[in-house]
Scaffold this motif. Sequence first.
Motif, PDB file in Angstrom:
ATOM      1  N   UNK A 370       0.834  -1.206   0.000  1.00  0.00           N
ATOM      2  CA  UNK A 370       0.000   0.000   0.000  1.00  0.00           C
ATOM      3  C   UNK A 370       0.870   1.258   0.000  1.00  0.00           C
ATOM      4  N   UNK A 371       1.915   1.249   0.814  1.00  0.00           N
ATOM      5  CA  UNK A 371       2.809   2.406   0.882  1.00  0.00           C
ATOM      6  C   UNK A 371       3.514   2.648  -0.454  1.00  0.00           C
ATOM      7  N   UNK A 372       4.002   1.584  -1.087  1.00  0.00           N
ATOM      8  CA  UNK A 372       4.704   1.712  -2.368  1.00  0.00           C
ATOM      9  C   UNK A 372       3.757   2.166  -3.476  1.00  0.00           C
ATOM     10  N   UNK A 373       2.529   1.645  -3.450  1.00  0.00           N
ATOM     11  CA  UNK A 373       1.555   2.045  -4.463  1.00  0.00           C
ATOM     12  C   UNK A 373       1.215   3.525  -4.342  1.00  0.00           C
ATOM     13  N   UNK A 374       1.000   3.985  -3.111  1.00  0.00           N
ATOM     14  CA  UNK A 374       0.706   5.401  -2.897  1.00  0.00           C
ATOM     15  C   UNK A 374       1.857   6.278  -3.390  1.00  0.00           C
ATOM     16  N   UNK A 375       3.040   5.897  -3.040  1.00  0.00           N
ATOM     17  CA  UNK A 375       4.224   6.674  -3.421  1.00  0.00           C
ATOM     18  C   UNK A 375       4.373   6.713  -4.942  1.00  0.00           C
ATOM     19  N   UNK A 376       4.229   5.551  -5.590  1.00  0.00           N
ATOM     20  CA  UNK A 376       4.390   5.483  -7.036  1.00  0.00           C
ATOM     21  C   UNK A 376       3.347   6.281  -7.789  1.00  0.00           C
ATOM     22  N   UNK A 377       2.081   6.174  -7.370  1.00  0.00           N
ATOM     23  CA  UNK A 377       1.012   6.889  -8.063  1.00  0.00           C
ATOM     24  C   UNK A 377       1.120   8.402  -7.860  1.00  0.00           C
ATOM     25  N   UNK A 378       1.572   8.818  -6.676  1.00  0.00           N
ATOM     26  CA  UNK A 378       1.756  10.252  -6.440  1.00  0.00           C
ATOM     27  C   UNK A 378       2.875  10.798  -7.330  1.00  0.00           C
ATOM     28  N   UNK A 379       3.942  10.031  -7.491  1.00  0.00           N
ATOM     29  CA  UNK A 379       5.031  10.455  -8.368  1.00  0.00           C
ATOM     30  C   UNK A 379       4.564  10.594  -9.816  1.00  0.00           C
ATOM     31  N   UNK A 380       3.777   9.633 -10.277  1.00  0.00           N
ATOM     32  CA  UNK A 380       3.234   9.701 -11.636  1.00  0.00           C
ATOM     33  C   UNK A 380       2.356  10.945 -11.782  1.00  0.00           C
ATOM     34  N   UNK A 381       1.574  11.245 -10.751  1.00  0.00           N
ATOM     35  CA  UNK A 381       0.714  12.437 -10.776  1.00  0.00           C
ATOM     36  C   UNK A 381       1.535  13.710 -10.853  1.00  0.00           C
ATOM     37  N   UNK A 382       2.645  13.762 -10.104  1.00  0.00           N
ATOM     38  CA  UNK A 382       3.500  14.948 -10.132  1.00  0.00           C
ATOM     39  C   UNK A 382       4.142  15.138 -11.504  1.00  0.00           C
ATOM     40  N   UNK A 492      -5.285   4.615   9.217  1.00  0.00           N
ATOM     41  CA  UNK A 492      -4.516   4.913  10.428  1.00  0.00           C
ATOM     42  C   UNK A 492      -5.052   4.129  11.621  1.00  0.00           C
ATOM     43  N   UNK A 493      -6.353   4.094  11.780  1.00  0.00           N
ATOM     44  CA  UNK A 493      -6.950   3.358  12.901  1.00  0.00           C
ATOM     45  C   UNK A 493      -6.780   1.856  12.732  1.00  0.00           C
ATOM     46  N   UNK A 494      -6.846   1.393  11.490  1.00  0.00           N
ATOM     47  CA  UNK A 494      -6.705  -0.040  11.227  1.00  0.00           C
ATOM     48  C   UNK A 494      -5.300  -0.526  11.574  1.00  0.00           C
ATOM     49  N   UNK A 495      -4.288   0.310  11.342  1.00  0.00           N
ATOM     50  CA  UNK A 495      -2.904  -0.064  11.605  1.00  0.00           C
ATOM     51  C   UNK A 495      -2.361   0.596  12.868  1.00  0.00           C
ATOM     52  N   UNK A 496      -3.261   1.052  13.713  1.00  0.00           N
ATOM     53  CA  UNK A 496      -2.858   1.812  14.907  1.00  0.00           C
ATOM     54  C   UNK A 496      -1.859   1.044  15.762  1.00  0.00           C
ATOM     55  N   UNK A 497      -2.101  -0.243  15.955  1.00  0.00           N
ATOM     56  CA  UNK A 497      -1.225  -1.063  16.813  1.00  0.00           C
ATOM     57  C   UNK A 497      -0.332  -1.995  16.009  1.00  0.00           C
ATOM     58  N   UNK A 498      -0.276  -1.780  14.695  1.00  0.00           N
ATOM     59  CA  UNK A 498       0.542  -2.642  13.845  1.00  0.00           C
ATOM     60  C   UNK A 498       1.996  -2.167  13.849  1.00  0.00           C
ATOM     61  N   UNK A 499       2.901  -3.089  13.579  1.00  0.00           N
ATOM     62  CA  UNK A 499       4.329  -2.777  13.592  1.00  0.00           C
ATOM     63  C   UNK A 499       4.703  -1.882  12.412  1.00  0.00           C
ATOM     64  N   UNK A 500       4.137  -2.166  11.248  1.00  0.00           N
ATOM     65  CA  UNK A 500       4.479  -1.431  10.026  1.00  0.00           C
ATOM     66  C   UNK A 500       3.264  -0.635   9.566  1.00  0.00           C
ATOM     67  N   UNK A 501       3.349   0.687   9.613  1.00  0.00           N
ATOM     68  CA  UNK A 501       2.211   1.535   9.237  1.00  0.00           C
ATOM     69  C   UNK A 501       2.384   2.022   7.797  1.00  0.00           C
ATOM     70  N   UNK A 502       1.406   1.763   6.914  1.00  0.00           N
ATOM     71  CA  UNK A 502       1.567   2.116   5.492  1.00  0.00           C
ATOM     72  C   UNK A 502       1.611   3.613   5.208  1.00  0.00           C
ATOM     73  N   UNK A 503       1.066   4.446   6.106  1.00  0.00           N
ATOM     74  CA  UNK A 503       1.023   5.887   5.862  1.00  0.00           C
ATOM     75  C   UNK A 503       2.252   6.618   6.382  1.00  0.00           C
ATOM     76  N   UNK A 504       3.201   5.866   6.954  1.00  0.00           N
ATOM     77  CA  UNK A 504       4.374   6.522   7.549  1.00  0.00           C
ATOM     78  C   UNK A 504       5.578   6.572   6.615  1.00  0.00           C
ATOM     79  N   UNK A 505       5.471   5.934   5.441  1.00  0.00           N
ATOM     80  CA  UNK A 505       6.672   5.840   4.597  1.00  0.00           C
ATOM     81  C   UNK A 505       6.404   6.105   3.119  1.00  0.00           C
ATOM     82  N   UNK A 506       5.291   6.766   2.797  1.00  0.00           N
ATOM     83  CA  UNK A 506       5.016   7.010   1.387  1.00  0.00           C
ATOM     84  C   UNK A 506       5.305   8.457   0.977  1.00  0.00           C
ATOM     85  N   UNK A 507       5.780   9.283   1.904  1.00  0.00           N
ATOM     86  CA  UNK A 507       6.045  10.678   1.583  1.00  0.00           C
ATOM     87  C   UNK A 507       7.142  10.804   0.519  1.00  0.00           C
TER      88      UNK A 507
END
Length: 601
Positions: A370-382, A492-507
């Motif tokens: 999910x993180x990689x997909x978000x990052x890739x699609x945002x780059x294509x948009x830019x 964010x709530x779904x991964x609140x207690x997860x080790x790897x959060x998808x929204x923390x590394x797609x910037x």
Amino acid sequence: MVVFNNSSNTICLSCINKKVTGGKAQLGPLQPGIIISSIMEGDAQKLKSNMLLSAAYDTILQICLRILSFVLNAFIVRHVSREVFAVMTVRLHLLYATGLLLSREAFRRAALSSKGFKEIHKLINLVWISSIVAFPITIACYYIWLNVMDPPQENITQHYRSGVFSMIICVLIEVATEVPFILGEIQLWSKTKVIVEGIMQVSRTVLFAFSVYMWPHQSVLMYGISYILGSLLYLILYYGIFAYKLSNKEESKKLPIHSLYQLFPRITAGKYFPEIDTELGLLAWSFFKQGWLKEVLTEGEWYLMSFFTLISLAQQGTYQVVNNLGSLAARLVFRSVEAAAYKYFAQMIYRGKSLADQDAEKVNQVAQSLSKLLRGLILISLVIITFGWSYSNLLLRIYGGETLSEGIGTPLMRTQCIFIVFLAINGITEAYTFAVMDDAQLGFYNRLLIAFTILYVSSAVILSNYFGAIGFVIANSLNMSLRIVYSFWYIHMHYKNAKNHPLSSFQIPGKLLRMFIIVFIFTQLSEQFVYPKSIILHVLIGVLCLIIVMYAVRWDLQVIYEKILKFISSILSKIVKTNEENGSEKFSNVWLVDSLHHFLY
């Protein structure tokens, strides 16, 4: 929306998990031959590979169709008036898309969510309900399009009624083809879908373009006829494929059915009505209620244009062309990726079940994807924003002449480029949330969509009065923003207690953002000072800047680059199967492709 739009991609083709009750997935044994048994055994890598393969095939299909549509639409714009163009691409295509979405979307998504069945006929019975639902929907649409909407004047076209009737027939034909389509998707027939839909769209396109050239004054009538013939071909091909496979002993063993009769609804002995899977039926009902709201949000501006006289038919024609070009990337890449990602997320994560109670490795893989997909699609948009802003006027001039590039055309195209960022983020985040929400959460989101719909319609009416057609794009951006905020909160709530959060590394890193800004300024200077004197030099500057940008983002888009290179390698080497491992130093069997890969990585 375009003259020839792949309807299956207008609608999110997806596959979602069965409802989970009591913490356990309620799954029955599979019928012999169903290929997705590997999924049930936890073969996540195979599922991920199929997701990428499905997205690749779908993207290739969309690229080929869009190139053909791009060329032929430019031809059609020059042979018919903007009013006639709007009647076909706005009014009639809106009817076609509305009928298909409301008739089959909910049942398609529910049917594709099943991982296994005790009795395959329950799934088939459920899918055939879409044909029953299609009749009242198409009748209501027929009445609305002829009696509620203002019909075009006779000096524009005399075949509007025939065109409306043709779209109704197309919807009924294609909904009747859902069972073989669903069974093909369940068995992961990615190539079959691409080939059949490709043939349907190409036949429509070629026939209509020929008709416009021969009889330009009969364009609306021939538009309807070409669509009917394409739908009939779609039906014949799908049922023909199953007839062929059932006649082959080896192929028939791989199918969940044993005769063509099983493709049709069946009543079990002692029952008065065909049986369906109750859980899938409830899920279909939930998606059916959601479909009405989603249709308003997806096609809202076209409904407002058609029901209210906010802008003229001629302006609608211009808006349609610009919208088609501006959303080309979304239609080519984003929707195919979203559909494949939806299928992947749905099979990896159990619906309504806490992530803590699921396979930790799968959860981690999904978060990374999910993180990689978000990052890739945002780059294509830019990339699209950076170059689209400076080359919008040139593109419109080449495509439709001075009529499109002058006036509102260029600023409208630039606004569409910005809107693509919202499309990219919303598409992939909703693909995840829809794949993992349970029935209660889907119900809440349905109610939330009502509020979004009211806000969107209100803002579109107000903004269109101030900004004209651009107001619709701004309203769409506002609508997407609200949906993105909710999806981010849910993830964010779904991964609140997860080790790897998808929204923390797609910037996006700052150095890449600075590069985009520099290239944007450089291409803007080229448009201001070079473009008026030399179009060729302006294009060459853009190509050089694009090469630099694509090289700079090569690591972020490595998966996409390598998929493209492997596809080119397979064509050049004329190898039917996918290239196998060639050792650590060699990427493919083709020297040119291997050298290019070595240069990039």
